[in-house]
Structures are given as structure tokens and as C-alpha cells.
Design a protein around this motif. Structure first.
Motif, PDB file in Angstrom:
ATOM      1  N   MET A 111       0.838  -1.181   0.000  1.00 10.80           N
ATOM      2  CA  MET A 111       0.000   0.000   0.000  1.00 10.80           C
ATOM      3  C   MET A 111       0.875   1.234   0.000  1.00 10.80           C
ATOM      4  N   PRO A 112       0.386   2.369  -0.455  1.00 11.22           N
ATOM      5  CA  PRO A 112       1.206   3.574  -0.433  1.00 11.22           C
ATOM      6  C   PRO A 112       1.570   3.937   0.985  1.00 11.22           C
ATOM      7  N   ASP A 113       2.814   4.388   1.156  1.00 11.33           N
ATOM      8  CA  ASP A 113       3.244   4.805   2.484  1.00 11.33           C
ATOM      9  C   ASP A 113       2.555   6.094   2.856  1.00 11.33           C
ATOM     10  N   ARG A 114       2.501   6.331   4.158  1.00 16.63           N
ATOM     11  CA  ARG A 114       2.002   7.622   4.598  1.00 16.63           C
ATOM     12  C   ARG A 114       2.939   8.711   4.127  1.00 16.63           C
ATOM     13  N   PRO A 115       2.452   9.928   3.926  1.00 15.21           N
ATOM     14  CA  PRO A 115       3.342  11.009   3.534  1.00 15.21           C
ATOM     15  C   PRO A 115       4.475  11.138   4.542  1.00 15.21           C
ATOM     16  N   SER A 116       5.702  11.184   4.054  1.00 18.60           N
ATOM     17  CA  SER A 116       6.848  11.326   4.945  1.00 18.60           C
ATOM     18  C   SER A 116       6.896  12.734   5.492  1.00 18.60           C
ATOM     19  N   HIS A 117       7.140  12.833   6.804  1.00 19.52           N
ATOM     20  CA  HIS A 117       7.238  14.157   7.419  1.00 19.52           C
ATOM     21  C   HIS A 117       8.662  14.685   7.383  1.00 19.52           C
ATOM     22  N   ARG A 118       9.596  13.856   6.922  1.00 20.56           N
ATOM     23  CA  ARG A 118      10.956  14.322   6.797  1.00 20.56           C
ATOM     24  C   ARG A 118      11.044  15.320   5.648  1.00 20.56           C
ATOM     25  N   ASN A 119      11.841  16.352   5.858  1.00 20.72           N
ATOM     26  CA  ASN A 119      12.091  17.355   4.834  1.00 20.72           C
ATOM     27  C   ASN A 119      10.855  18.177   4.466  1.00 20.72           C
ATOM     28  N   LEU A 120       9.804  18.100   5.261  1.00 19.35           N
ATOM     29  CA  LEU A 120       8.633  18.936   5.024  1.00 19.35           C
ATOM     30  C   LEU A 120       8.755  20.220   5.833  1.00 19.35           C
ATOM     31  N   ARG A 121       8.279  21.304   5.272  1.00 20.43           N
ATOM     32  CA  ARG A 121       8.237  22.553   6.025  1.00 20.43           C
ATOM     33  C   ARG A 121       7.253  22.420   7.179  1.00 20.43           C
ATOM     34  N   GLN A 123      -5.324   8.961  -2.991  1.00 23.28           N
ATOM     35  CA  GLN A 123      -6.584   8.228  -3.000  1.00 23.28           C
ATOM     36  C   GLN A 123      -7.311   8.439  -1.672  1.00 23.28           C
ATOM     37  N   ARG A 124      -8.627   8.378  -1.708  1.00 16.81           N
ATOM     38  CA  ARG A 124      -9.410   8.483  -0.475  1.00 16.81           C
ATOM     39  C   ARG A 124      -8.939   7.436   0.547  1.00 16.81           C
ATOM     40  N   SER A 125      -8.626   6.252   0.059  1.00 17.07           N
ATOM     41  CA  SER A 125      -8.192   5.176   0.953  1.00 17.07           C
ATOM     42  C   SER A 125      -6.909   5.538   1.687  1.00 17.07           C
ATOM     43  N   ASP A 126      -6.034   6.361   1.073  1.00 15.34           N
ATOM     44  CA  ASP A 126      -4.810   6.796   1.748  1.00 15.34           C
ATOM     45  C   ASP A 126      -5.139   7.654   2.965  1.00 15.34           C
ATOM     46  N   LEU A 127      -6.135   8.520   2.817  1.00 15.39           N
ATOM     47  CA  LEU A 127      -6.539   9.372   3.934  1.00 15.39           C
ATOM     48  C   LEU A 127      -7.220   8.545   5.023  1.00 15.39           C
ATOM     49  N   ILE A 128      -8.056   7.604   4.630  1.00 26.12           N
ATOM     50  CA  ILE A 128      -8.708   6.732   5.613  1.00 26.12           C
ATOM     51  C   ILE A 128      -7.660   5.959   6.405  1.00 26.12           C
ATOM     52  N   ALA A 129      -6.656   5.415   5.707  1.00 18.32           N
ATOM     53  CA  ALA A 129      -5.603   4.661   6.382  1.00 18.32           C
ATOM     54  C   ALA A 129      -4.811   5.551   7.333  1.00 18.32           C
ATOM     55  N   ALA A 132     -15.337   0.649   9.701  1.00 14.88           N
ATOM     56  CA  ALA A 132     -15.242  -0.802   9.541  1.00 14.88           C
ATOM     57  C   ALA A 132     -15.488  -1.261   8.112  1.00 14.88           C
ATOM     58  N   ALA A 133     -16.527  -0.722   7.483  1.00 12.85           N
ATOM     59  CA  ALA A 133     -16.856  -1.162   6.121  1.00 12.85           C
ATOM     60  C   ALA A 133     -15.705  -0.881   5.168  1.00 12.85           C
ATOM     61  N   ALA A 134     -15.101   0.302   5.297  1.00 11.99           N
ATOM     62  CA  ALA A 134     -13.978   0.637   4.424  1.00 11.99           C
ATOM     63  C   ALA A 134     -12.777  -0.252   4.706  1.00 11.99           C
ATOM     64  N   LEU A 135     -12.476  -0.459   5.982  1.00 13.37           N
ATOM     65  CA  LEU A 135     -11.292  -1.235   6.345  1.00 13.37           C
ATOM     66  C   LEU A 135     -11.412  -2.692   5.932  1.00 13.37           C
ATOM     67  N   HIS A 136     -12.642  -3.204   5.803  1.00 12.13           N
ATOM     68  CA  HIS A 136     -12.855  -4.599   5.424  1.00 12.13           C
ATOM     69  C   HIS A 136     -13.381  -4.726   3.994  1.00 12.13           C
ATOM     70  N   SER A 137     -13.109  -3.707   3.202  1.00 16.96           N
ATOM     71  CA  SER A 137     -13.639  -3.686   1.834  1.00 16.96           C
ATOM     72  C   SER A 137     -12.811  -4.500   0.856  1.00 16.96           C
ATOM     73  N   ALA A 192      -5.165  -0.921  -0.251  1.00 14.82           N
ATOM     74  CA  ALA A 192      -4.598   0.150   0.580  1.00 14.82           C
ATOM     75  C   ALA A 192      -4.691  -0.165   2.063  1.00 14.82           C
ATOM     76  N   PHE A 193      -5.594  -1.066   2.441  1.00 17.35           N
ATOM     77  CA  PHE A 193      -5.811  -1.364   3.856  1.00 17.35           C
ATOM     78  C   PHE A 193      -5.170  -2.684   4.305  1.00 17.35           C
ATOM     79  N   GLU A 194      -4.474  -3.364   3.394  1.00 21.00           N
ATOM     80  CA  GLU A 194      -3.969  -4.699   3.712  1.00 21.00           C
ATOM     81  C   GLU A 194      -2.995  -4.698   4.883  1.00 21.00           C
ATOM     82  N   ALA A 195      -2.200  -3.657   5.021  1.00 17.49           N
ATOM     83  CA  ALA A 195      -1.180  -3.622   6.076  1.00 17.49           C
ATOM     84  C   ALA A 195      -1.710  -3.148   7.419  1.00 17.49           C
ATOM     85  N   LEU A 196      -2.952  -2.683   7.464  1.00 19.89           N
ATOM     86  CA  LEU A 196      -3.452  -2.096   8.710  1.00 19.89           C
ATOM     87  C   LEU A 196      -3.601  -3.094   9.858  1.00 19.89           C
TER      88      LEU A 196
END
Length: 205
Positions: free
Chosen positions: A1-11, A58-64, A109-114, A118-122
């Protein structure tokens, strides 16, 4: 799944925007569901909708991201409680905090078990944060002889989740009562052992 946005090097302002988006999405998902338009989330957070899609394509990235932030907050509460209360009370309070987490996440729950990849690693993330947190609380309570020594964090986490299943209406009170009984059960053998030792200590020679 896509990683969370990295906070390193962010303003600093970019970090604040991400944190605000996650907090805002958490609150909106809890009341209006995960299908709330992204523009509404952006407007409530005070950012442009493009900011959401740059950080959460993706919406799923924000949900995760919301789910992980809530897992982190609940897991970190274990350390705070351990510093503030005696071991048995810290355990009891965290178990109730975990009930609140489970009940509040029913909206996701419905999204996480859809089946969305994107939710496989949760689930693994859930276990990696909660099992060590609960293990530390259990070990401290066992060392203080406040609970029986055979409690397993994996089993307890799933037992509490099962007890929360009837709370589909978002009311944590019934599950709280059941979990309080579960924690009382953990004390059974420890209390018996303490009573036996006290009796032996005061037994006349």
C-alpha cells in the motif's frame, strides 16, 4: 500500500496541514462517514482540495492515515496511564480506552474490510502497536501481583473487540461493562494468591 506522507524534509506549515487534515478527516468520518466529499474535508481543514490530493492521492490513503493516527493515540495512552496510575488501575483504564477506540472505529469498519489493497497492512500495524502496549501493562500488573500471570495480549485484544461487536450504535456503555467484568476476571487468581500468602504470614508458629 502507499506509504504515509513522509514528514521528513517537510516545512513546518506542510506538516501542520497534514496533521490538520488527518484530525479533520477523523472528526468528519466519525459523524458523516468515509464517503464525505474531499472538498468538504478541505474546507473544514482550511486548505485547498489540492493539498489533500498531493498528500493523499486516493481516499483510501486518507482513511488509512486516520486509522493509524487513532491507533497511535490509543497505544501511546498506555504509557501515559502507566506513569499516572498503579499497574492494575492503568490496565483497567487502558482497556476502557481501547473499548472507546473499537466502538468509534465502527464507522470505518466497512472501508477497512472492503478488500481495498490500501488497507492490507493495517491489521499488522494494529497488532504491532497494541500488543506491546498491552503487554507492558500486563507485565507491570503481574509484577505487582494485581492480576493472574497467564493473560495474553493477543487474546485479550480480540476478546475486547468481540465484546464490542453489539455496540454498532456507537454507545460504548454495554461494552465497557463487559470489559470491566473481563478485567475483574484477570484479578481472580492474583487476589486468591495474595489472600493465601497473607493467611500464611499471620499463621501462628
Amino acid at each position: 500500500m502507499p506509504d504515509r506522507p513522509s514528514h521528513r524534509n517537510l516545512r513546518a506549515d506542510a506538516k501542520r496541514n497534514i496533521e490538520t487534515l488527518v484530525r479533520t478527516a477523523r472528526d468528519i468520518f466519525a459523524t458523516s462517514g468515509v464517503e464525505t466529499p474531499m472538498r468538504e474535508i478541505a474546507d473544514r481543514a482550511g486548505v485547498g482540495v489540492g493539498t489533500i490530493y498531493r498528500n493523499f492521492p486516493q481516499r483510501s490513503d486518507l482513511i488509512a492515515a486516520v486509522f493509524r493516527s487513532e491507533v497511535d493515540a490509543c497505544a501511546e495512552a498506555a504509557s501515559d496511564l502507566a506513569r499516572t496510575y498503579p499497574p492494575g488501575e492503568a490496565l483497567d483504564r487502558w482497556m476502557q480506552r481501547y473499548v472507546d477506540f473499537i466502538v468509534a472505529k465502527r464507522g470505518l469498519a466497512a472501508a477497512l474490510h472492503s478488500g481495498d489493497p490500501a488497507f492490507e497492512a493495517l491489521p499488522a500495524y494494529f497488532d504491532s502497536r497494541f500488543e506491546p502496549a498491552l503487554r507492558r501493562l500486563l507485565d507491570a500488573a503481574v509484577a505487582a501481583e494485581e492480576i493472574r500471570p497467564d493473560a495474553n495480549p493477543y487474546d485479550l485484544l480480540r476478546a475486547v473487540a468481540s465484546l464490542c461487536m453489539p455496540s454498532s450504535d456507537g454507545d460504548p456503555a454495554p461494552a465497557r461493562r463487559l470489559v470491566a467484568l473481563l478485567v475483574d476476571g484477570l484479578r481472580y487468581r492474583a487476589v486468591g494468591a495474595q489472600a493465601t500468602r497473607a493467611s500464611l504470614d499471620h499463621k501462628p508458629d
